[in-house]
Design an enzyme around this catalytic site. Structure first.
Site, short mmCIF file in Angstrom:
data_model
loop_
_atom_site.label_atom_id
_atom_site.label_comp_id
_atom_site.label_asym_id
_atom_site.label_seq_id
_atom_site.Cartn_x
_atom_site.Cartn_y
_atom_site.Cartn_z
N HIS A 135 51.16 55.66 60.18
CA HIS A 135 50.03 56.58 60.10
C HIS A 135 48.78 55.87 59.59
CE1 HIS A 135 52.73 60.44 59.92
NE2 HIS A 135 52.87 59.73 61.02
N HIS A 175 55.00 57.35 51.80
CA HIS A 175 55.18 55.90 51.76
C HIS A 175 54.92 55.30 50.37
CE1 HIS A 175 55.69 55.40 56.12
NE2 HIS A 175 54.74 56.30 56.26
#
Length: 213
Positions: free
Chosen positions: A106, A165
């Site tokens: 992303h 993340h």
């Protein structure tokens, strides 16, 4: 799910914008004929093919790294032999949890898409169109849509930075996105055999935005 197809949204909005603005610029500013203008459009549109290749190669690399570094955790019975899983997909098929180094796709894609949009809309700096023409309405509509899309990408980038993340995975994803942008628009696209920069072939950093609506 929206961000997973971020490149598709960016691709389909940039496609008509690049085609229309490049053709109009080549015809009015460079005084090219229809055939040469179309060739210029095709050359500039090849930047989208490059972007598609960048997206495909990088996401494939991220999946490879995650599979290479991952280990599957399952809730199997103690009497059952421990199974070794080669990929994240195999692990998920057995309702397991895959723990690997997951580079933030992303962060990579959102940063790359936003920078690419900024580079491409810079062509409006030198484009002049009649106030009441239908073409101006089309270009302005595409421009506003691209700006709105960029705002969405920035917002989703912030959400990813806060909620998803590890720090190292996000930093690496951003660095790869910046490298992809720099390697194309700041290096390769300056060369003769490339898709080239948005007309009039001036880097974004040296432009002043004075497009009169």
């Amino acid at each position: 799910y929206f961000v997973k197809v971020a490149w598709a949204w960016t691709f389909w909005l940039l496609l008509p914008f690049i085609a229309v603005t490049t053709y109009e610029f080549a015809k009015t500013k460079f005084l090219y004929g229809p055939s040469k203008s179309i060739l210029m459009v095709l050359r500039r549109l090849s930047a989208l093919l490059v972007g598609t290749a960048v997206w495909y190669i990088c996401t494939g690399f991220f999946i490879y790294v995650e599979n290479l570094t991952g280990v599957c955790s399952t809730l199997g019975k103690l009497s059952e032999p421990r199974r070794l899983y080669a990929t994240k997909q195999e692990c998920h098929q057995d309702s397991g949890i895959w723990n690997g180094f997951d580079i933030s796709g992303h962060c990579f894609l959102l940063s790359y898409c936003a920078l690419m949009i900024m580079e491409e809309v810079a062509v409006l700096e030198g484009l002049s169109i009649d106030q009441n023409s239908k073409l101006r309405v089309v270009i302005n509509s595409l421009f506003v849509s691209l700006c709105f899309l960029t705002v969405i990408w920035v917002f989703m980038f912030l959400c990813t930075a806060v909620y998803f993340h590890d720090f190292s995975q996000k930093i690496l994803g951003v660095l790869i996105g910046l490298s992809a942008w720099y390697g194309t628009y700041r290096f390769w696209y300056l060369k003769p055999f490339s898709p080239g920069l948005p007309l009039p072939n001036t880097p974004l950093s040296s432009k002043k935005y004075n497009y009169n609506r």
